[in-house]
Motif scaffolding. Structure first.
Motif, PDB file in Angstrom:
ATOM      1  N   GLU A 196       0.821  -1.208   0.000  1.00  0.00           N
ATOM      2  CA  GLU A 196       0.000   0.000   0.000  1.00  0.00           C
ATOM      3  C   GLU A 196       0.858   1.262   0.000  1.00  0.00           C
ATOM      4  N   ILE A 197       1.289   1.629  -1.183  1.00  0.00           N
ATOM      5  CA  ILE A 197       2.100   2.835  -1.375  1.00  0.00           C
ATOM      6  C   ILE A 197       1.290   4.058  -0.965  1.00  0.00           C
ATOM      7  N   THR A 198       1.906   4.972  -0.223  1.00  0.00           N
ATOM      8  CA  THR A 198       1.210   6.182   0.215  1.00  0.00           C
ATOM      9  C   THR A 198       1.018   7.136  -0.968  1.00  0.00           C
ATOM     10  N   GLU A 199       0.075   8.064  -0.819  1.00  0.00           N
ATOM     11  CA  GLU A 199      -0.275   8.965  -1.911  1.00  0.00           C
ATOM     12  C   GLU A 199       0.848   9.937  -2.269  1.00  0.00           C
ATOM     13  N   ASP A 200       1.721  10.241  -1.323  1.00  0.00           N
ATOM     14  CA  ASP A 200       2.781  11.209  -1.591  1.00  0.00           C
ATOM     15  C   ASP A 200       4.031  10.577  -2.209  1.00  0.00           C
ATOM     16  N   ALA A 201       3.995   9.290  -2.476  1.00  0.00           N
ATOM     17  CA  ALA A 201       5.139   8.614  -3.097  1.00  0.00           C
ATOM     18  C   ALA A 201       5.243   9.019  -4.568  1.00  0.00           C
ATOM     19  N   ALA A 202       6.473   9.187  -5.047  1.00  0.00           N
ATOM     20  CA  ALA A 202       6.680   9.662  -6.408  1.00  0.00           C
ATOM     21  C   ALA A 202       7.460   8.689  -7.288  1.00  0.00           C
ATOM     22  N   ALA A 203       8.317   7.868  -6.692  1.00  0.00           N
ATOM     23  CA  ALA A 203       9.178   6.977  -7.477  1.00  0.00           C
ATOM     24  C   ALA A 203       9.657   5.836  -6.584  1.00  0.00           C
ATOM     25  N   ALA A 204      10.515   4.998  -7.141  1.00  0.00           N
ATOM     26  CA  ALA A 204      11.088   3.889  -6.383  1.00  0.00           C
ATOM     27  C   ALA A 204      12.562   3.755  -6.734  1.00  0.00           C
ATOM     28  N   TYR A 205      13.324   3.262  -5.781  1.00  0.00           N
ATOM     29  CA  TYR A 205      14.735   2.946  -6.007  1.00  0.00           C
ATOM     30  C   TYR A 205      14.909   1.448  -5.826  1.00  0.00           C
ATOM     31  N   LEU A 206      15.646   0.845  -6.735  1.00  0.00           N
ATOM     32  CA  LEU A 206      16.059  -0.543  -6.586  1.00  0.00           C
ATOM     33  C   LEU A 206      17.480  -0.493  -6.047  1.00  0.00           C
ATOM     34  N   LEU A 207      17.667  -0.986  -4.835  1.00  0.00           N
ATOM     35  CA  LEU A 207      18.978  -0.951  -4.197  1.00  0.00           C
ATOM     36  C   LEU A 207      19.634  -2.316  -4.289  1.00  0.00           C
ATOM     37  N   SER A 243      12.124  -4.409 -22.007  1.00  0.00           N
ATOM     38  CA  SER A 243      13.131  -3.552 -22.629  1.00  0.00           C
ATOM     39  C   SER A 243      14.546  -3.810 -22.104  1.00  0.00           C
ATOM     40  N   ASN A 244      14.660  -4.362 -20.903  1.00  0.00           N
ATOM     41  CA  ASN A 244      15.991  -4.676 -20.374  1.00  0.00           C
ATOM     42  C   ASN A 244      16.186  -6.191 -20.248  1.00  0.00           C
ATOM     43  N   LYS A 245      15.540  -6.937 -21.108  1.00  0.00           N
ATOM     44  CA  LYS A 245      15.592  -8.401 -21.030  1.00  0.00           C
ATOM     45  C   LYS A 245      17.018  -8.940 -21.107  1.00  0.00           C
ATOM     46  N   ASP A 246      17.868  -8.294 -21.897  1.00  0.00           N
ATOM     47  CA  ASP A 246      19.240  -8.760 -22.037  1.00  0.00           C
ATOM     48  C   ASP A 246      20.159  -8.241 -20.937  1.00  0.00           C
ATOM     49  N   GLU A 247      19.769  -7.154 -20.270  1.00  0.00           N
ATOM     50  CA  GLU A 247      20.578  -6.581 -19.194  1.00  0.00           C
ATOM     51  C   GLU A 247      19.703  -6.179 -18.012  1.00  0.00           C
ATOM     52  N   PRO A 248      19.225  -7.143 -17.241  1.00  0.00           N
ATOM     53  CA  PRO A 248      18.377  -6.809 -16.097  1.00  0.00           C
ATOM     54  C   PRO A 248      19.188  -6.137 -14.985  1.00  0.00           C
ATOM     55  N   ILE A 249      18.487  -5.508 -14.068  1.00  0.00           N
ATOM     56  CA  ILE A 249      19.147  -4.923 -12.901  1.00  0.00           C
ATOM     57  C   ILE A 249      19.344  -6.067 -11.907  1.00  0.00           C
ATOM     58  N   LYS A 250      20.593  -6.329 -11.538  1.00  0.00           N
ATOM     59  CA  LYS A 250      20.920  -7.510 -10.734  1.00  0.00           C
ATOM     60  C   LYS A 250      21.251  -7.144  -9.288  1.00  0.00           C
ATOM     61  N   ASN A 251      21.362  -8.158  -8.452  1.00  0.00           N
ATOM     62  CA  ASN A 251      21.771  -8.036  -7.043  1.00  0.00           C
ATOM     63  C   ASN A 251      20.820  -7.214  -6.191  1.00  0.00           C
ATOM     64  N   ILE A 252      19.552  -7.155  -6.536  1.00  0.00           N
ATOM     65  CA  ILE A 252      18.596  -6.330  -5.791  1.00  0.00           C
ATOM     66  C   ILE A 252      18.259  -6.989  -4.464  1.00  0.00           C
ATOM     67  N   ASN A 253      18.368  -6.210  -3.377  1.00  0.00           N
ATOM     68  CA  ASN A 253      17.973  -6.729  -2.074  1.00  0.00           C
ATOM     69  C   ASN A 253      17.023  -5.789  -1.346  1.00  0.00           C
ATOM     70  N   LYS A 254      16.698  -4.632  -1.958  1.00  0.00           N
ATOM     71  CA  LYS A 254      15.756  -3.713  -1.321  1.00  0.00           C
ATOM     72  C   LYS A 254      15.076  -2.871  -2.383  1.00  0.00           C
ATOM     73  N   ILE A 255      13.773  -2.651  -2.169  1.00  0.00           N
ATOM     74  CA  ILE A 255      12.997  -1.744  -3.011  1.00  0.00           C
ATOM     75  C   ILE A 255      12.522  -0.629  -2.087  1.00  0.00           C
ATOM     76  N   MET A 256      12.948   0.596  -2.376  1.00  0.00           N
ATOM     77  CA  MET A 256      12.600   1.723  -1.530  1.00  0.00           C
ATOM     78  C   MET A 256      11.663   2.665  -2.288  1.00  0.00           C
ATOM     79  N   ILE A 257      10.498   2.874  -1.728  1.00  0.00           N
ATOM     80  CA  ILE A 257       9.525   3.784  -2.310  1.00  0.00           C
ATOM     81  C   ILE A 257       9.770   5.177  -1.725  1.00  0.00           C
ATOM     82  N   VAL A 258       9.928   6.179  -2.597  1.00  0.00           N
ATOM     83  CA  VAL A 258      10.232   7.553  -2.124  1.00  0.00           C
ATOM     84  C   VAL A 258       9.207   8.549  -2.650  1.00  0.00           C
TER      85      VAL A 258
END
Length: 163
Positions: A95-106, A148-163
């Motif tokens: 449940e993302i809050t209404e003031d959230a604007a983007a996300a970071y994949l860490l 679109s990034n099927k050949d080069e996915p973002i790897k090693n993700i251990n946190k998704i931060m909603i900002v």
């Protein structure tokens, strides 16, 4: 081997990708980016559901149960394929809050990749390659929903931060 969803959410979530191999929502990597057919997404009418229940009740007693053999064959395939998990359900549960604007994949090495909330909701996490967890460059890889990034996915993700 866990992934957390934190930040501007009502509920922080901890995900364990190692158990997703048993989850019915998983999608084979090869099929994840194919066009989704409208017929599969349509709900069955109540009459169709009643007919299926009737057939199951009538025929289940007359014929031997073949589900055991089907399940054994399916389990063999599970150990050979690569799978992704759609993020949509997890993001809805957080449940993302209404003031959230983007996300970071860490990532493990503290690299941040900024993505839109829409891209996050439509995205997939690769959690198994050839039926095995991603130990070296995991716990998960992120794929955009359009592939679109099927050949080069973002790897090693251990946190998704909603900002």
């Amino acid at each position: 081997m866990i992934v957390t969803i934190v930040g501007k959410v009502k509920y922080s979530i901890t995900l364990d990708p190692t158990v997703w191999i048993f989850d019915s929502r998983k999608v084979p990597l090869d099929e994840a980016f194919k066009e989704k057919k409208a017929e599969k997404q349509q709900e069955k009418s109540e009459a169709e559901k009643a007919m299926e229940r009737w057939n199951r009740e009538v025929y289940q007693q007359k014929y031997p149960n073949i589900n055991d053999n089907v399940e054994k064959n399916l389990n063999k395939d599970v150990l050979k394929n690569s799978y992704v998990m759609p993020l949509k359900d997890f993001i809805q549960n957080a449940e993302i809050t209404e003031d959230a604007a983007a996300a970071y994949l860490l990532t493990k090495d503290e690299h941040k990749t900024k993505i839109t909330l829409k891209a996050l909701k439509e995205g997939y996490l690769l959690f198994a390659k050839d039926g095995k967890p991603l130990r070296e460059d995991g716990p998960v890889h992120f794929y955009y929903g359009d592939g679109s990034n099927k050949d080069e996915p973002i790897k090693n993700i251990n946190k998704i931060m909603i900002v």
